[in-house]
Write a protein that holds these residues in place. Sequence first.
Motif, mmCIF file in Angstrom:
data_model
loop_
_atom_site.group_PDB
_atom_site.id
_atom_site.type_symbol
_atom_site.label_atom_id
_atom_site.label_comp_id
_atom_site.label_asym_id
_atom_site.label_seq_id
_atom_site.Cartn_x
_atom_site.Cartn_y
_atom_site.Cartn_z
ATOM 1 N N GLU A 43 0.837 -1.202 0.000
ATOM 2 C CA GLU A 43 0.000 0.000 0.000
ATOM 3 C C GLU A 43 0.872 1.252 0.000
ATOM 4 O O GLU A 43 0.618 2.196 -0.759
ATOM 5 C CB GLU A 43 -0.941 0.001 1.208
ATOM 6 C CG GLU A 43 -1.886 1.181 1.248
ATOM 7 C CD GLU A 43 -2.805 1.275 0.041
ATOM 8 O OE1 GLU A 43 -3.160 2.413 -0.346
ATOM 9 O OE2 GLU A 43 -3.185 0.236 -0.541
ATOM 10 N N ASP A 44 1.892 1.276 0.823
ATOM 11 C CA ASP A 44 2.800 2.418 0.868
ATOM 12 C C ASP A 44 3.497 2.614 -0.474
ATOM 13 O O ASP A 44 3.604 3.735 -0.973
ATOM 14 C CB ASP A 44 3.822 2.229 1.990
ATOM 15 C CG ASP A 44 4.751 3.423 2.124
ATOM 16 O OD1 ASP A 44 4.247 4.558 2.289
ATOM 17 O OD2 ASP A 44 5.978 3.232 2.050
ATOM 18 N N TRP A 45 3.972 1.521 -1.059
ATOM 19 C CA TRP A 45 4.646 1.618 -2.359
ATOM 20 C C TRP A 45 3.689 2.117 -3.430
ATOM 21 O O TRP A 45 4.072 2.898 -4.299
ATOM 22 C CB TRP A 45 5.224 0.283 -2.767
ATOM 23 C CG TRP A 45 6.446 -0.115 -2.000
ATOM 24 C CD1 TRP A 45 7.192 0.662 -1.161
ATOM 25 C CD2 TRP A 45 7.064 -1.382 -2.002
ATOM 26 N NE1 TRP A 45 8.232 -0.053 -0.634
ATOM 27 C CE2 TRP A 45 8.174 -1.321 -1.132
ATOM 28 C CE3 TRP A 45 6.791 -2.591 -2.629
ATOM 29 C CZ2 TRP A 45 9.021 -2.395 -0.901
ATOM 30 C CZ3 TRP A 45 7.631 -3.662 -2.396
ATOM 31 C CH2 TRP A 45 8.724 -3.567 -1.548
ATOM 32 N N ALA A 46 2.436 1.671 -3.394
ATOM 33 C CA ALA A 46 1.461 2.113 -4.392
ATOM 34 C C ALA A 46 1.283 3.630 -4.327
ATOM 35 O O ALA A 46 1.207 4.301 -5.366
ATOM 36 C CB ALA A 46 0.124 1.400 -4.191
ATOM 37 N N ARG B 50 -3.012 -3.211 -5.623
ATOM 38 C CA ARG B 50 -3.050 -1.873 -5.008
ATOM 39 C C ARG B 50 -2.955 -0.788 -6.073
ATOM 40 O O ARG B 50 -3.621 0.238 -5.985
ATOM 41 C CB ARG B 50 -1.917 -1.705 -3.984
ATOM 42 C CG ARG B 50 -1.932 -2.716 -2.868
ATOM 43 C CD ARG B 50 -3.177 -2.554 -2.029
ATOM 44 N NE ARG B 50 -3.243 -3.605 -1.032
ATOM 45 C CZ ARG B 50 -3.852 -3.485 0.114
ATOM 46 N NH1 ARG B 50 -4.463 -2.378 0.436
ATOM 47 N NH2 ARG B 50 -3.875 -4.491 0.951
ATOM 48 N N LEU B 51 -2.111 -1.015 -7.082
ATOM 49 C CA LEU B 51 -1.997 -0.048 -8.179
ATOM 50 C C LEU B 51 -3.284 -0.009 -9.003
ATOM 51 O O LEU B 51 -3.766 1.064 -9.373
ATOM 52 C CB LEU B 51 -0.801 -0.392 -9.074
ATOM 53 C CG LEU B 51 0.571 -0.224 -8.427
ATOM 54 C CD1 LEU B 51 1.643 -0.807 -9.332
ATOM 55 C CD2 LEU B 51 0.854 1.238 -8.114
ATOM 56 N N LYS B 52 -3.849 -1.177 -9.279
ATOM 57 C CA LYS B 52 -5.089 -1.255 -10.057
ATOM 58 C C LYS B 52 -6.210 -0.467 -9.378
ATOM 59 O O LYS B 52 -6.989 0.214 -10.033
ATOM 60 C CB LYS B 52 -5.508 -2.711 -10.248
ATOM 61 C CG LYS B 52 -6.717 -2.883 -11.119
ATOM 62 C CD LYS B 52 -7.026 -4.344 -11.335
ATOM 63 C CE LYS B 52 -8.234 -4.494 -12.254
ATOM 64 N NZ LYS B 52 -8.539 -5.915 -12.505
ATOM 65 N N ALA B 53 -6.275 -0.545 -8.054
ATOM 66 C CA ALA B 53 -7.290 0.196 -7.296
ATOM 67 C C ALA B 53 -7.133 1.701 -7.488
ATOM 68 O O ALA B 53 -8.091 2.451 -7.308
ATOM 69 C CB ALA B 53 -7.208 -0.169 -5.816
ATOM 70 N N ARG B 54 -5.939 2.133 -7.855
ATOM 71 C CA ARG B 54 -5.670 3.551 -8.115
ATOM 72 C C ARG B 54 -5.764 3.895 -9.598
ATOM 73 O O ARG B 54 -5.406 4.983 -10.009
ATOM 74 C CB ARG B 54 -4.274 3.912 -7.599
ATOM 75 C CG ARG B 54 -4.174 3.912 -6.122
ATOM 76 C CD ARG B 54 -2.748 4.222 -5.679
ATOM 77 N NE ARG B 54 -2.725 4.730 -4.326
ATOM 78 C CZ ARG B 54 -3.112 4.059 -3.266
ATOM 79 N NH1 ARG B 54 -3.541 2.837 -3.385
ATOM 80 N NH2 ARG B 54 -3.073 4.592 -2.065
#
Length: 90
Positions: free
Chosen positions: A45-48, A79-83
């Motif tokens: 999550e932090d990396w995303a 996590r990236l996809k969610a963004r």
Amino acid sequence: MVAEMEGLAAIWLSADLDGLEAGSVSEMRETAPHLYEVLLTRRNEDWAVQIERHLKGSGVTFIAVGAAHLLGPDSLQSRLKARGIESARY
């Protein structure tokens, strides 16, 4: 421990993503949920967040992470996809 690592390395070399997930990520999630949360879920999550910020700049970006971060429901890719960020595993 050495035998376990050799087994995971063999699974990785054969590109068996399901086997790799079962032997590393899923096992950690089941046997050490707090460790899983700290090492994978929170870090991903932090990396995303950091990647999203970085991608707003210009130029080409290459990001490499350990295999465990690309597996399972809490993966960095999810996590990236969610963004709304598209990513690919090579």
